[in-house]
Scaffold this motif. Structure first.
Motif, mmCIF file in Angstrom:
data_model
loop_
_atom_site.group_PDB
_atom_site.id
_atom_site.type_symbol
_atom_site.label_atom_id
_atom_site.label_comp_id
_atom_site.label_asym_id
_atom_site.label_seq_id
_atom_site.Cartn_x
_atom_site.Cartn_y
_atom_site.Cartn_z
ATOM 1 N N VAL A 238 0.925 -1.108 -0.012
ATOM 2 C CA VAL A 238 0.191 -0.007 0.214
ATOM 3 C C VAL A 238 0.882 1.094 -0.023
ATOM 4 C CG1 VAL A 238 -1.790 1.228 1.253
ATOM 5 C CG2 VAL A 238 -1.919 -1.112 1.324
ATOM 6 N N ILE A 239 0.585 2.074 -0.877
ATOM 7 C CA ILE A 239 1.531 3.171 -1.129
ATOM 8 C C ILE A 239 0.537 4.473 -0.744
ATOM 9 C CG2 ILE A 239 2.954 4.857 -2.591
ATOM 10 C CD1 ILE A 239 3.872 1.853 -2.194
ATOM 11 N N GLU A 240 0.998 5.374 0.197
ATOM 12 C CA GLU A 240 0.295 6.436 0.538
ATOM 13 C C GLU A 240 1.083 7.757 0.757
ATOM 14 O OE1 GLU A 240 -2.998 7.869 4.111
ATOM 15 O OE2 GLU A 240 -1.843 6.038 4.087
ATOM 16 N N SER A 241 0.619 8.903 0.113
ATOM 17 C CA SER A 241 1.374 10.158 0.594
ATOM 18 C C SER A 241 1.163 10.663 1.926
ATOM 19 C CB SER A 241 0.852 11.257 -0.440
ATOM 20 O OG SER A 241 1.262 12.442 -0.023
ATOM 21 N N ILE A 242 2.295 11.212 2.734
ATOM 22 C CA ILE A 242 1.926 11.601 4.169
ATOM 23 C C ILE A 242 2.239 12.929 4.386
ATOM 24 C CG2 ILE A 242 2.356 9.024 5.171
ATOM 25 C CD1 ILE A 242 5.169 9.745 5.745
ATOM 26 N N ARG A 243 2.391 13.633 3.377
ATOM 27 C CA ARG A 243 2.689 15.048 3.711
ATOM 28 C C ARG A 243 1.954 15.498 2.164
ATOM 29 N NH1 ARG A 243 4.028 13.495 7.579
ATOM 30 N NH2 ARG A 243 5.805 14.355 8.930
ATOM 31 N N SER A 244 1.318 16.843 2.181
ATOM 32 C CA SER A 244 0.612 17.443 1.087
ATOM 33 C C SER A 244 1.758 18.473 0.332
ATOM 34 C CB SER A 244 -0.705 17.978 1.530
ATOM 35 O OG SER A 244 -0.581 18.896 2.461
ATOM 36 N N ASN A 247 6.925 17.609 -1.181
ATOM 37 C CA ASN A 247 7.432 16.883 -2.410
ATOM 38 C C ASN A 247 6.905 15.687 -2.290
ATOM 39 O OD1 ASN A 247 8.900 16.695 -4.748
ATOM 40 N ND2 ASN A 247 10.748 17.154 -3.925
ATOM 41 N N HIS A 248 7.650 14.584 -2.712
ATOM 42 C CA HIS A 248 7.228 13.400 -2.561
ATOM 43 C C HIS A 248 7.512 12.800 -1.144
ATOM 44 C CE1 HIS A 248 6.100 12.660 -6.801
ATOM 45 N NE2 HIS A 248 6.903 13.564 -7.066
ATOM 46 N N SER A 249 6.682 12.683 -0.300
ATOM 47 C CA SER A 249 6.632 11.963 0.984
ATOM 48 C C SER A 249 5.708 10.901 1.195
ATOM 49 C CB SER A 249 6.493 13.144 2.000
ATOM 50 O OG SER A 249 7.299 14.252 2.147
ATOM 51 N N LEU A 250 6.172 9.610 1.275
ATOM 52 C CA LEU A 250 5.538 8.567 1.157
ATOM 53 C C LEU A 250 5.580 7.542 2.377
ATOM 54 C CD1 LEU A 250 7.302 6.075 -0.142
ATOM 55 C CD2 LEU A 250 6.964 7.497 -2.208
ATOM 56 N N LEU A 251 4.564 6.634 2.557
ATOM 57 C CA LEU A 251 4.587 5.527 3.108
ATOM 58 C C LEU A 251 4.199 4.094 2.352
ATOM 59 C CD1 LEU A 251 4.338 3.585 5.657
ATOM 60 C CD2 LEU A 251 2.114 4.185 5.929
ATOM 61 N N PRO A 259 -2.470 0.129 8.605
ATOM 62 C CA PRO A 259 -3.026 0.814 9.433
ATOM 63 C C PRO A 259 -2.250 1.411 10.697
ATOM 64 C CG PRO A 259 -4.303 -0.882 8.774
ATOM 65 C CD PRO A 259 -2.976 -1.171 8.186
ATOM 66 N N SER A 260 -1.581 0.534 11.334
ATOM 67 C CA SER A 260 -0.604 0.711 12.271
ATOM 68 C C SER A 260 0.479 1.788 11.998
ATOM 69 C CB SER A 260 0.220 -0.610 13.061
ATOM 70 O OG SER A 260 -1.057 -1.200 13.400
ATOM 71 N N MET A 261 1.029 1.534 10.909
ATOM 72 C CA MET A 261 2.092 2.343 10.514
ATOM 73 C C MET A 261 1.578 3.777 10.256
ATOM 74 S SD MET A 261 5.175 1.128 10.284
ATOM 75 C CE MET A 261 6.019 2.354 8.921
ATOM 76 N N ARG A 262 0.314 3.983 9.302
ATOM 77 C CA ARG A 262 -0.356 5.004 9.064
ATOM 78 C C ARG A 262 -0.472 5.967 10.581
ATOM 79 N NH1 ARG A 262 -5.227 7.535 7.978
ATOM 80 N NH2 ARG A 262 -5.029 8.630 5.986
ATOM 81 N N GLN A 268 -3.564 9.476 13.383
ATOM 82 C CA GLN A 268 -4.713 9.162 13.195
ATOM 83 C C GLN A 268 -4.978 7.802 12.510
ATOM 84 O OE1 GLN A 268 -5.156 12.379 10.075
ATOM 85 N NE2 GLN A 268 -5.288 10.853 8.715
ATOM 86 N N PRO A 269 -6.213 7.198 12.601
ATOM 87 C CA PRO A 269 -6.481 5.974 12.316
ATOM 88 C C PRO A 269 -6.621 5.643 10.819
ATOM 89 C CG PRO A 269 -8.646 7.072 13.344
ATOM 90 C CD PRO A 269 -7.231 7.645 13.422
#
Length: 269
Positions: A238-244, A247-251, A259-262, A268-269
C-alpha cells in the motif's frame, strides 16, 4: 551480468521498452562499478554537504540520456542531474542515474540506478538495478514485480513489535523542522528494528520483496521513487502520501501493517 536473462515473461505488452530499460540500467551499473571504491573518484556537493554528486552519477546519466535520445527521440525525460526535457510529452522517462550516492562515495554497497517510464504521467514500468549486490528489480503495471526474474511479494507481517522498517532523512533536515526525527523516535519504540539504507529506490524494492515490512520518507524527488514505488505497488504494498506539501513524502507498507504504520506517522487511524 546480462540483465536480459531476468526479463519476466509476463511483461509481453511492454517487453521491448522493458528490455531498453534493462539495457540502460546495465550500462549505468557498469559505470558505477568502474568507479566504485576507486581512489580517484571525483565528487562534489549540490544543495549542502549532505547532497553529494560524483563523476559516476554524471557519466551514468549521460549514457542513459544518450540511449533515450537515440532510441526514443519523441520521449520526454526527468533526470536528477540535468532536469527536465520535453516534460509535457506522452511518454516520459524518469531517471536517477545513481541513487545512494553518499553510500557510493563512502564505498558502501547499497546504491543503484533507477529508471521508470511514464505514460501520461503514470508509471507503466520500472527497473532498479543494484550492480554491486547483483539485484535487478522490475515491474510492469498490472504484471507484478520481480527480482532477478523471480516474482516477489511484500510481507504479511501484522504486528508492529515484529516489524523491521526502513526510513531516510531529508537533505533539508537542518533547515526544516519537519525532518522525520520525531517520527523515527516514536517508531523506534514500537518496532523490532529501523534500518537506514541510504537509497529510497532500494528501500522501496526491499519492501516489495518483503525484506522490509514497511518504509517511509519525507521530501523525496520523483526520480527517487518513480520506479521503486511501482515495484512496491505491483508487489502488493500500500502506497500513501503522508505530506501534502513536502514534495514526494510517502509510506509504503504491506497491507496488514499499514493501519498501524499510518497511525504512528500521522497520529490518526
Amino acid at each position: 551480468m546480462n540483465l536480459n536473462q531476468f526479463l519476466p515473461t509476463a511483461a509481453a505488452e511492454y517487453r521491448t521498452l522493458l528490455a531498453a530499460a534493462f539495457a540502460m540500467a546495465e550500462e549505468a551499473g557498469n559505470i558505477h562499478m568502474r568507479y566504485f571504491r576507486s581512489s580517484n573518484l571525483e565528487q562534489s556537493t549540490k544543495l549542502n554537504d549532505s547532497d553529494v554528486v560524483t563523476v559516476a552519477d554524471k557519466e551514468a546519466e549521460a549514457a542513459i540520456l544518450n540511449y533515450i535520445h537515440r532510441h526514443f527521440p519523441t520521449h520526454g525525460v526527468i533526470s536528477e542531474e540535468t532536469g527536465r526535457e520535453h516534460d509535457d510529452r506522452e511518454w516520459r522517462w524518469v531517471v536517477d542515474p545513481l541513487d545512494g550516492t553518499t553510500n557510493f562515495a563512502m564505498g558502501l554497497p547499497a546504491f543503484c540506478v533507477s529508471i521508470a517510464l511514464e505514460h501520461n504521467r503514470e508509471a507503466v514500468l520500472g527497473v532498479v538495478f543494484a550492480p554491486y549486490l547483483g539485484e535487478c528489480f522490475c515491474a510492469v503495471r498490472g504484471g507484478g514485480a520481480w527480482l532477478n526474474g523471480t516474482p516477489i511479494h511484500c510481507s504479511d507481517k501484522a504486528e508492529m513489535s515484529k516489524a523491521v522498517v526502513a526510513t531516510g532523512m531529508p537533505y533539508d533536515r537542518n533547515d526544516n523542522p519537519d525532518n522525520n526525527l520525531a517520527e523515527i523516535c516514536r517508531m523506534a519504540l514500537c518496532v523490532r528494528g529501523i534500518r537506514r539504507m541510504g537509497s529510497a529506490a532500494i528501500d522501496l524494492c526491499y519492501t516489495a520483496a518483503g525484506f522490509f515490512d514497511a518504509y517511509w520518507e519525507l521530501n523525496l524527488n520523483r526520480w527517487d521513487v518513480a520506479a521503486g514505488q511501482l515495484i512496491a505497488a505491483e508487489a502488493g504494498a500500500v502506497i500513501e502520501s503522508i505530506r501534502s506539501r513536502r514534495n514526494h513524502s510517502l509510506l509504503a507498507s504491506n497491507p496488514a501493517l499499514h493501519p498501524s504504520m499510518r497511525h504512528m506517522l500521522l497520529n490518526q487511524p
